[in-house]
Design a protein around this motif. Structure first.
Motif, PDB file in Angstrom:
ATOM      1  N   GLU A   1       0.813  -1.217   0.000  1.00  0.00           N
ATOM      2  CA  GLU A   1       0.000   0.000   0.000  1.00  0.00           C
ATOM      3  C   GLU A   1       0.850   1.272   0.000  1.00  0.00           C
ATOM      4  O   GLU A   1       0.315   2.378  -0.074  1.00  0.00           O
ATOM      5  CB  GLU A   1      -0.921   0.004   1.234  1.00  0.00           C
ATOM      6  N   ILE A   2       2.167   1.126   0.104  1.00  0.00           N
ATOM      7  CA  ILE A   2       3.028   2.310   0.168  1.00  0.00           C
ATOM      8  C   ILE A   2       4.173   2.200  -0.835  1.00  0.00           C
ATOM      9  O   ILE A   2       5.289   2.639  -0.570  1.00  0.00           O
ATOM     10  CB  ILE A   2       3.589   2.528   1.593  1.00  0.00           C
TER      11      ILE A   2
ATOM     12  N   MET B   1      11.394   7.344  -0.614  1.00  0.00           N
ATOM     13  CA  MET B   1      12.314   7.296   0.515  1.00  0.00           C
ATOM     14  C   MET B   1      13.540   6.434   0.214  1.00  0.00           C
ATOM     15  O   MET B   1      14.626   6.699   0.721  1.00  0.00           O
ATOM     16  CB  MET B   1      11.594   6.782   1.769  1.00  0.00           C
ATOM     17  N   LEU B   2      13.369   5.420  -0.637  1.00  0.00           N
ATOM     18  CA  LEU B   2      14.505   4.595  -1.053  1.00  0.00           C
ATOM     19  C   LEU B   2      15.504   5.444  -1.844  1.00  0.00           C
ATOM     20  O   LEU B   2      16.725   5.368  -1.627  1.00  0.00           O
ATOM     21  CB  LEU B   2      14.028   3.418  -1.907  1.00  0.00           C
ATOM     22  N   ASN B   3      14.984   6.277  -2.743  1.00  0.00           N
ATOM     23  CA  ASN B   3      15.845   7.147  -3.537  1.00  0.00           C
ATOM     24  C   ASN B   3      16.602   8.136  -2.652  1.00  0.00           C
ATOM     25  O   ASN B   3      17.805   8.355  -2.826  1.00  0.00           O
ATOM     26  CB  ASN B   3      14.993   7.906  -4.564  1.00  0.00           C
ATOM     27  N   ILE B   4      15.904   8.705  -1.669  1.00  0.00           N
ATOM     28  CA  ILE B   4      16.543   9.640  -0.739  1.00  0.00           C
ATOM     29  C   ILE B   4      17.614   8.936   0.090  1.00  0.00           C
ATOM     30  O   ILE B   4      18.728   9.442   0.267  1.00  0.00           O
ATOM     31  CB  ILE B   4      15.488  10.299   0.174  1.00  0.00           C
ATOM     32  N   SER B   5      17.282   7.742   0.582  1.00  0.00           N
ATOM     33  CA  SER B   5      18.227   7.014   1.446  1.00  0.00           C
ATOM     34  C   SER B   5      19.499   6.627   0.698  1.00  0.00           C
ATOM     35  O   SER B   5      20.590   6.651   1.270  1.00  0.00           O
ATOM     36  CB  SER B   5      17.551   5.763   2.024  1.00  0.00           C
TER      37      SER B   5
ATOM     38  N   GLU C   1      15.901  -1.919   5.041  1.00  0.00           N
ATOM     39  CA  GLU C   1      14.559  -1.896   4.460  1.00  0.00           C
ATOM     40  C   GLU C   1      13.536  -1.473   5.514  1.00  0.00           C
ATOM     41  O   GLU C   1      12.589  -0.746   5.203  1.00  0.00           O
ATOM     42  CB  GLU C   1      14.200  -3.282   3.906  1.00  0.00           C
ATOM     43  N   SER C   2      13.743  -1.888   6.767  1.00  0.00           N
ATOM     44  CA  SER C   2      12.825  -1.498   7.842  1.00  0.00           C
ATOM     45  C   SER C   2      12.861   0.004   8.080  1.00  0.00           C
ATOM     46  O   SER C   2      11.833   0.630   8.352  1.00  0.00           O
ATOM     47  CB  SER C   2      13.184  -2.239   9.138  1.00  0.00           C
TER      48      SER C   2
ATOM     49  N   ALA D   1       8.602   5.559   4.823  1.00  0.00           N
ATOM     50  CA  ALA D   1       7.517   5.544   3.838  1.00  0.00           C
ATOM     51  C   ALA D   1       6.154   5.679   4.530  1.00  0.00           C
ATOM     52  O   ALA D   1       5.258   6.372   4.033  1.00  0.00           O
ATOM     53  CB  ALA D   1       7.572   4.255   3.024  1.00  0.00           C
ATOM     54  N   LEU D   2       6.011   5.029   5.682  1.00  0.00           N
ATOM     55  CA  LEU D   2       4.762   5.141   6.440  1.00  0.00           C
ATOM     56  C   LEU D   2       4.571   6.559   6.979  1.00  0.00           C
ATOM     57  O   LEU D   2       3.447   7.074   7.017  1.00  0.00           O
ATOM     58  CB  LEU D   2       4.760   4.139   7.599  1.00  0.00           C
ATOM     59  N   ILE D   3       5.669   7.188   7.392  1.00  0.00           N
ATOM     60  CA  ILE D   3       5.592   8.585   7.845  1.00  0.00           C
ATOM     61  C   ILE D   3       5.123   9.461   6.693  1.00  0.00           C
ATOM     62  O   ILE D   3       4.241  10.308   6.842  1.00  0.00           O
ATOM     63  CB  ILE D   3       6.965   9.078   8.356  1.00  0.00           C
ATOM     64  N   LEU D   4       5.718   9.246   5.509  1.00  0.00           N
ATOM     65  CA  LEU D   4       5.332  10.013   4.322  1.00  0.00           C
ATOM     66  C   LEU D   4       3.873   9.768   3.970  1.00  0.00           C
ATOM     67  O   LEU D   4       3.139  10.702   3.634  1.00  0.00           O
ATOM     68  CB  LEU D   4       6.236   9.638   3.150  1.00  0.00           C
ATOM     69  N   LYS D   5       3.442   8.513   4.064  1.00  0.00           N
ATOM     70  CA  LYS D   5       2.046   8.167   3.763  1.00  0.00           C
ATOM     71  C   LYS D   5       1.086   8.897   4.703  1.00  0.00           C
ATOM     72  O   LYS D   5      -0.007   9.304   4.302  1.00  0.00           O
ATOM     73  CB  LYS D   5       1.853   6.651   3.925  1.00  0.00           C
TER      74      LYS D   5
END
Length: 310
Positions: free
Chosen positions: A252-253, A260-264, A276-277, A283-287
């Motif tokens: 769902e995200i 966030m993967l690109n930023i990290s 990944e965690s 990602a959940l914060i962004l969502k």
């Protein structure tokens, strides 16, 4: 009497120049925002009132301390002889929270000495902090003869820390980020925690990530993402690892995870790759942040936010 070094500096400026300094010029002299000075002036009024003095403004909004000369002399003597307390209680609670978050166990006497407070004051701070942390499913436990421990998941610890900054230091954060973007900040740690180089890079990457996105976080959400990302970066560097959670709804995200993967990946210059965690957490914060359409008033920079607040 509780007087901070900034309040002392403001009083001394007003006494020395008597009517030549406005709140804006004092802010410029002390390298803080006018809003911060206006807030400090309320405290200054209370301080000088105890010496039967009054803070007034002339026709040009210049600040003047009025009263008998002997009372002004008494005030100057007090400023010279008194031990200044640079940190309000809320800032000491922040330092307390940071200390507890970075150590598995802390002796209460060590904490009291670290903060420069009595055991009684520390106990009061711990009670207030324990109640606040309970909203994040975190338990602050005191064991007699052992020390203070914080129990809970790493995700909740990160959430609690980010929200403590947002709840109690929002204006200071905006001000610090404004100075950071101008390149005029010289602190080793912003608000006792954030590493300036990390924060500067995160701001740049987050801004770039949403520059052309169809929807982007509102200003408050934008700041929240910046804080959570920087906290994640610094916590991971100290080897506070995020627990794996099989219940996270990754399907769902997907879009948020990719952002966030690109930023990290671009942050790996500062830190080993985030797990990944970590990225799922961000990602959940962004969502969860409020988004607004790109056609709305654009979030250009922290400078714009500062101008709007002013």
């Amino acid at each position: 009497m509780y007087i901070t070094s900034r309040e002392k500096a403001i009083i001394e400026l007003i006494i020395k120049t008597s009517g030549k300094h406005t709140a804006l010029s004092i802010a410029s002299s002390l390298n803080v925002s006018a809003r911060t000075v206006q807030r400090d002036l309320k405290s200054v009024e209370k301080i000088i009132h105890q010496f039967d003095l009054e803070l007034t403004r002339n026709s040009n909004q210049g600040l003047v301390i009025e009263g008998k000369n002997e009372q002004i002399f008494r005030l100057i003597q007090h400023l010279t002889s008194s031990g200044l307390i640079d940190q309000p209680p809320q800032e000491k609670k922040l330092r307390l929270l940071l200390a507890i978050l970075e150590e598995d166990l802390y002796k209460t006497q060590v904490l009291a000495n670290y903060l420069g407070v009595s055991s009684t004051t520390l106990a009061a701070y711990l009670d207030e902090l324990a109640q606040w942390l309970s909203h994040f499913q975190l338990q602050l436990i005191r064991k007699r003869g052992v020390g203070v421990e914080l129990y809970g998941s790493e995700a909740n610890k990160r959430r609690a820390l980010a929200h403590f900054f947002l709840q109690y230091f929002y204006e200071e954060l905006i001000e610090k980020l404004f100075l950071l973007e101008k390149g005029t900040i010289a602190e080793e740690r912003i608000l006792h925690y954030f590493i300036p180089e990390y924060l500067r890079e995160v701001i740049s990457l987050v801004n770039a990530a949403f520059q052309s996105a169809p929807a982007r976080p509102a200003d408050s959400g934008h700041l929240e993402i910046i804080l959570h990302t920087t906290i994640t970066l610094q916590r991971a560097e100290l080897q506070f690892y995020m627990e794996k959670d099989a219940t996270l709804p990754k399907s769902e995200i997907v879009a948020e995870f990719d952002v966030m993967l690109n930023i990290s990946r671009q942050l790996e210059q500062f830190n080993p790759a985030l797990s990944e965690s970590d990225i799922l957490y961000l990602a959940l914060i962004l969502k969860g942040t409020k988004l607004r359409e790109a056609q709305a008033v654009p979030y250009d920079s922290i400078v714009l936010a500062q101008k709007i607040k002013n």
